[in-house]
Write a protein that holds these residues in place. Structure first.
Motif, PDB file in Angstrom:
ATOM      1  N   SER A  10      -6.258  -1.206   5.444  1.00  0.00           N
ATOM      2  CA  SER A  10      -6.495  -0.108   4.301  1.00  0.00           C
ATOM      3  C   SER A  10      -5.792  -0.176   3.678  1.00  0.00           C
ATOM      4  O   SER A  10      -4.777   0.123   3.605  1.00  0.00           O
ATOM      5  CB  SER A  10      -6.858   1.446   5.199  1.00  0.00           C
ATOM      6  OG  SER A  10      -5.506   1.098   5.856  1.00  0.00           O
ATOM      7  N   VAL A  11      -6.182  -0.544   1.877  1.00  0.00           N
ATOM      8  CA  VAL A  11      -5.108  -0.245   1.197  1.00  0.00           C
ATOM      9  C   VAL A  11      -5.483   1.588   0.226  1.00  0.00           C
ATOM     10  O   VAL A  11      -6.327   1.930   0.846  1.00  0.00           O
ATOM     11  CB  VAL A  11      -5.938  -0.330  -0.311  1.00  0.00           C
ATOM     12  CG1 VAL A  11      -4.832  -0.754  -1.668  1.00  0.00           C
ATOM     13  CG2 VAL A  11      -5.810  -2.045   0.558  1.00  0.00           C
ATOM     14  N   GLY A  12      -4.267   1.697   0.292  1.00  0.00           N
ATOM     15  CA  GLY A  12      -4.202   3.552  -0.407  1.00  0.00           C
ATOM     16  C   GLY A  12      -3.515   4.649   0.689  1.00  0.00           C
ATOM     17  O   GLY A  12      -3.304   5.830   0.216  1.00  0.00           O
ATOM     18  N   GLY A  13      -2.581   4.072   0.698  1.00  0.00           N
ATOM     19  CA  GLY A  13      -1.198   4.058   2.081  1.00  0.00           C
ATOM     20  C   GLY A  13      -1.840   4.559   3.577  1.00  0.00           C
ATOM     21  O   GLY A  13      -2.293   6.299   3.256  1.00  0.00           O
ATOM     22  N   GLY A  14      -2.014   4.513   4.871  1.00  0.00           N
ATOM     23  CA  GLY A  14      -1.722   4.559   5.811  1.00  0.00           C
ATOM     24  C   GLY A  14      -3.286   4.454   6.315  1.00  0.00           C
ATOM     25  O   GLY A  14      -4.406   4.116   5.080  1.00  0.00           O
ATOM     26  N   GLN A  15      -3.683   5.434   7.113  1.00  0.00           N
ATOM     27  CA  GLN A  15      -4.713   5.309   7.408  1.00  0.00           C
ATOM     28  C   GLN A  15      -5.252   6.391   7.420  1.00  0.00           C
ATOM     29  O   GLN A  15      -5.205   8.072   7.262  1.00  0.00           O
ATOM     30  CB  GLN A  15      -4.370   4.499   9.384  1.00  0.00           C
ATOM     31  CG  GLN A  15      -3.672   5.868   9.712  1.00  0.00           C
ATOM     32  CD  GLN A  15      -2.115   5.529   9.727  1.00  0.00           C
ATOM     33  OE1 GLN A  15      -1.781   4.506   9.015  1.00  0.00           O
ATOM     34  NE2 GLN A  15      -1.686   7.106   9.201  1.00  0.00           N
TER      35      GLN A  15
ATOM     36  N   ASP B  20       0.891  -1.315  -0.216  1.00  0.00           N
ATOM     37  CA  ASP B  20      -0.120   0.496  -0.007  1.00  0.00           C
ATOM     38  C   ASP B  20       0.536   1.480   0.275  1.00  0.00           C
ATOM     39  O   ASP B  20       0.675   2.171   0.272  1.00  0.00           O
ATOM     40  CB  ASP B  20      -1.244  -0.302   1.421  1.00  0.00           C
ATOM     41  CG  ASP B  20      -0.234  -0.604   2.376  1.00  0.00           C
ATOM     42  OD1 ASP B  20       1.786  -0.331   2.448  1.00  0.00           O
ATOM     43  OD2 ASP B  20      -1.228  -0.585   3.274  1.00  0.00           O
TER      44      ASP B  20
ATOM     45  N   ASN C  28      -0.203   2.243  10.890  1.00  0.00           N
ATOM     46  CA  ASN C  28       0.500   0.970   9.423  1.00  0.00           C
ATOM     47  C   ASN C  28       1.770   0.529   9.831  1.00  0.00           C
ATOM     48  O   ASN C  28       2.468   1.238   9.975  1.00  0.00           O
ATOM     49  CB  ASN C  28       0.014   1.308   8.310  1.00  0.00           C
ATOM     50  CG  ASN C  28       0.388   0.356   6.486  1.00  0.00           C
ATOM     51  OD1 ASN C  28       0.645  -0.786   7.538  1.00  0.00           O
ATOM     52  ND2 ASN C  28       0.598   0.666   5.660  1.00  0.00           N
TER      53      ASN C  28
ATOM     54  N   ARG D 254       1.533   7.874  -5.634  1.00  0.00           N
ATOM     55  CA  ARG D 254       1.549   7.308  -3.865  1.00  0.00           C
ATOM     56  C   ARG D 254       2.550   6.175  -4.581  1.00  0.00           C
ATOM     57  O   ARG D 254       3.838   6.892  -3.668  1.00  0.00           O
ATOM     58  CB  ARG D 254       0.234   6.664  -3.501  1.00  0.00           C
ATOM     59  CG  ARG D 254      -0.523   6.987  -2.954  1.00  0.00           C
ATOM     60  CD  ARG D 254      -1.322   5.995  -2.385  1.00  0.00           C
ATOM     61  NE  ARG D 254      -2.653   7.057  -1.828  1.00  0.00           N
ATOM     62  CZ  ARG D 254      -2.262   7.135   0.369  1.00  0.00           C
ATOM     63  NH1 ARG D 254      -1.324   7.427   0.367  1.00  0.00           N
ATOM     64  NH2 ARG D 254      -2.902   8.101   0.467  1.00  0.00           N
TER      65      ARG D 254
ATOM     66  N   THR E  13       2.264   9.891   6.442  1.00  0.00           N
ATOM     67  CA  THR E  13       1.478  11.016   6.341  1.00  0.00           C
ATOM     68  C   THR E  13       1.782  12.381   6.465  1.00  0.00           C
ATOM     69  O   THR E  13       0.789  13.068   6.029  1.00  0.00           O
ATOM     70  CB  THR E  13       0.083  10.204   7.575  1.00  0.00           C
ATOM     71  OG1 THR E  13      -0.409  10.161   8.389  1.00  0.00           O
ATOM     72  CG2 THR E  13      -0.255   8.819   6.267  1.00  0.00           C
TER      73      THR E  13
END
Lengths: 236, 285
Positions: B2-7, A80, B179, A136, A85
Motif C-alpha cells: 500500500s502506498v500512502g503510509g500504513g495500511q 511510503d 507495514n 506524510r 498509524t
C-alpha cells in the motif's frame, strides 16, 4: 561520511558482491539503478537493517558494521513514509527522543521546533490517516531528523506525489540538507529529482557502483542512459 | 504494497473498492439476478434457522434456563469459560502470530502447518487426543497438581485448543497487513526489537485483537466435541450450554433444548455487537 568497504550481502537468491562506495561528509548522494538492482538493500545495510556477509561499513569515521540500527546515527525515510498509524504527528516527531528517554521539556521544544521548521505545526494533533502525501513525507522527514542524525537515508520518498508537491518537497530537502549539513543517501528513479539534488550521482549497475556525471542523465528518458536507469516504480 | 503510509482497515478498503464498482446496466440484470438467487438460498437458510428457533421457543422455558440452578450453572459456566478461553487465546495468538509473520526460521512451513491442525482436525479427535495426552506420564504428573480431565480446567483447555488456532490465524493476517517498514524505522530511531514491538507494532495490531477475540469467543461458545470427550457432560460440573442442548435432546426434551439454544443465540449476538463497538472504539484510539 558513508564508507562501504567491499561489502557482500546475501538475501536468498539475490546477492550484492564486493561493493565499495564512498560518500563524503555533507554530500547529497543520489543513488539510481534498475529495479531490483539492490539500491534499497545498500540503504538498508547502511541503516543496519541487513546483515553483511562480508565487508565493513563506516559512518562518519566510525565502524558501525556490528552496531544496532539505533546507534548508527541514521534517519530513515521509506518510500511510503511508513508512519505509525496509532500515533499523532507530534508523537512521531518526539518518538526518537522519547525512546532515548530525554526530558519531557526538551522533547516538547524539539517537537515544536521541527514542526515549525517543516511547516507542519497545524498538523501536530492529527493522525497520519487523512494526511496528504506531501504532509506524510514531511512528518516522516521530521521523525527521522528529530535526534539529529549524521546521515539521512531516503528510499524513493516522493514516488507517490503529484508534480507540484514534488517540487515543494525538493525545495524542502535542499533546505534540510543545507541547514543541518546532514549527509544524505537518496534513492530515486526520478531523473528530475536526481538532477535537482544529486552531488554526487551514483549508479548501481550489475552489482557495482559507478559515480556518474549529472549531465549523463537527461531530464527525459534517453536510450543512452536507459540502459542504466529505468524510470519506473521500484518495489524493493 | 500500500502506498500512502500504513495500511487500511477493512472498512476503508471496502469504501475504496466501492468507488471502483461497475455501474449496474439493464443488460446485466439477468446475470446479477441469477447470482443473487444463488446467494439468497444460503441467506434464507440462515434466517430460517434463526426464525424457527424464535418461533418454536416457549418463553416460560427460557425463563427456566435462568431460574433452574442446573441450567443457570451451564449458562454461567459457558460465559465464564468462554471469556477465560478468549483471553488465553489472544494472549497466545499475539506472540505466535508475530513470530510467524516477522521472523524467518528453519522449519517455519512445518510450524505453519501444525498451527492449522486444530482447524482441520475433527473436534472429537482433538478431545480424544487431549484425553490420551493426559494419560501420558507428563500429563498424569500435571493432573496430580491440577485436574484437567472431566473438570473445568479441561473444559477451558478443550475450548482453547480450537479457539486459539482461529485467533492465531486472525492475528497473523493482522501482522501481515502491518507495514514491516514501520518496525524498521522504529529501530533506526533507537528502539530495540522489543521496544519496536511494544511501542509500534502492538498498538498497530490492536485493531486485529477484537476480531481475534470475537472469533475465539464464538468458537469457544460452540465447542462441543472436545468438551464432550475431554471434560465430560456432568451436570453442575462441566456442563456448558452446548452440552445442555445435547443432554436435553437425548431425553427428548426439544422445548428445553430450543430454549437454551435461544439463550446461546442471544448471548452470542450481544457479545458480537459489544465486540464490534469495542473494535470501533479501539480504531479511533
Amino acid at each position: 561520511m558513508i564508507d562501504f568497504k567491499d561489502i557482500t550481502i546475501q538475501l536468498g537468491a539475490f546477492s550484492l558482491q564486493h561493493v565499495t562506495l564512498h560518500i563524503p561528509t555533507g554530500a547529497y548522494a543520489v543513488l539510481m539503478g534498475r529495479t531490483g538492482c539492490g539500491k534499497t538493500t545498500l540503504l538498508e545495510a547502511a541503516c543496519g537493517l541487513r546483515p553483511l556477509t562480508a565487508g565493513r561499513i563506516r559512518l562518519m569515521g566510525r565502524d558501525v558494521t556490528n552496531l544496532p540500527p539505533g546507534q548508527r546515527g541514521v534517519g530513515l525515510v521509506p518510500q511510503d513514509g511508513a508512519l505509525f498509524t496509532t500515533m499523532s504527528v507530534a508523537d512521531h516527531l518526539g518518538f526518537a527522543l522519547r525512546v532515548r528517554k530525554r526530558p519531557r521539556k526538551l522533547i516538547r521544544d524539539r517537537v515544536a521546533e521541527l514542526a515549525d521548521w517543516l511547516g507542519i505545526t497545524y498538523l501536530l494533533k492529527r493522525r497520519p490517516q487523512g494526511l496528504s502525501g506531501g504532509e506524510r513525507q514531511r512528518v516522516a522527514i521530521g521523525r527521522a531528523m528529530a535526534a539529529h542524525p549524521d546521515i539521512l537515508c531516503l528510499d524513493e520518498p516522493f514516488s507517490a506525489l503529484d508534480e507540484e508537491t514534488h517540487a515543494d518537497m525538493l525545495d524542502l530537502l535542499r533546505r534540510v540538507h543545507r541547514e543541518t549539513g546532514v549527509t544524505v543517501m537518496h534513492i530515486t528513479h526520478n531523473r528530475r529529482e536526481a538532477r535537482a539534488l544529486a552531488n554526487p550521482l551514483i549508479v548501481l549497475r550489475d552489482g557495482q557502483v559507478v559515480e556518474r556525471d549529472l549531465d549523463s542523465i537527461g531530464a527525459t528518458p534517453d536510450p543512452a542512459t536507459d540502459e542504466v536507469i529505468e524510470d519506473n516504480g521500484d518495489v524493493n | 504494497m500500500s502506498v500512502g503510509g500504513g495500511q487500511r482497515t477493512a472498512a476503508e478498503q471496502e469504501e475504496r473498492n466501492a468507488m471502483h464498482l461497475l455501474p449496474v446496466r439493464r443488460a446485466d440484470v439477468p446475470f446479477l439476478l441469477a447470482l443473487a438467487l444463488i446467494a439468497s438460498i444460503y441467506i434464507i437458510l440462515i434466517i430460517g434457522i434463526l426464525a424457527a428457533k424464535v418461533f418454536y421457543v416457549e418463553l416460560p422455558l427460557v425463563g427456566e434456563v435462568f431460574t433452574n440452578p442446573g441450567y443457570r450453572y451451564a449458562v454461567i459456566l459457558s460465559l465464564l469459560s468462554c471469556s477465560v478461553t478468549t483471553v488465553l487465546s489472544v494472549w497466545i495468538a499475539v506472540p505466535t502470530a508475530y513470530i510467524m509473520t516477522r521472523v524467518s526460521f528453519f522449519g517455519k512451513r512445518l510450524v505453519d502447518a501444525i498451527l492449522d491442525i486444530p482447524i482441520v482436525l475433527p473436534p472429537l479427535v482433538i478431545g480424544l487426543g487431549l484425553l490420551m495426552l493426559f494419560q501420558t506420564p507428563p500429563g498424569a504428573w500435571i493432573q496430580q497438581h491440577v485436574r484437567f480431565t472431566y473438570a473445568i480446567p479441561g473444559l477451558i483447555l478443550a475450548q482453547f485448543m480450537v479457539a486459539c488456532a482461529f485467533a492465531t490465524r486472525t492475528m497473523m493476517a493482522t501482522f501481515t497487513e502491518i507495514n514491516p517498514r514501520q518496525e524498521q524505522v522504529a529501530v533506526t530511531l533507537g528502539c530495540s526489537r522489543s521496544q519496536a514491538f511494544w511501542l509500534v507494532v502492538l498498538p498497530e495490531a490492536r485493531r486485529g485483537m477484537i476480531p481475534a477475540a470475537t472469533i475465539a469467543w464464538a468458537r469457544a461458545m460452540g465447542e462441543f466435541g472436545p468438551v464432550l470427550v475431554f471434560a465430560g457432560t456432568t451436570r453442575m460440573r462441566t456442563e456448558v450450554m452446548p452440552t445442555t442442548i445435547f443432554l436435553e435432546l437425548q431425553v427428548g426434551n426439544l422445548g428445553m433444548a430450543t430454549a437454551v439454544a435461544v439463550v446461546m443465540l442471544v448471548t452470542s449476538l450481544v457479545v458480537l455487537v459489544l465486540m464490534r463497538i469495542a473494535g470501533r472504539g479501539m480504531r479511533m484510539m
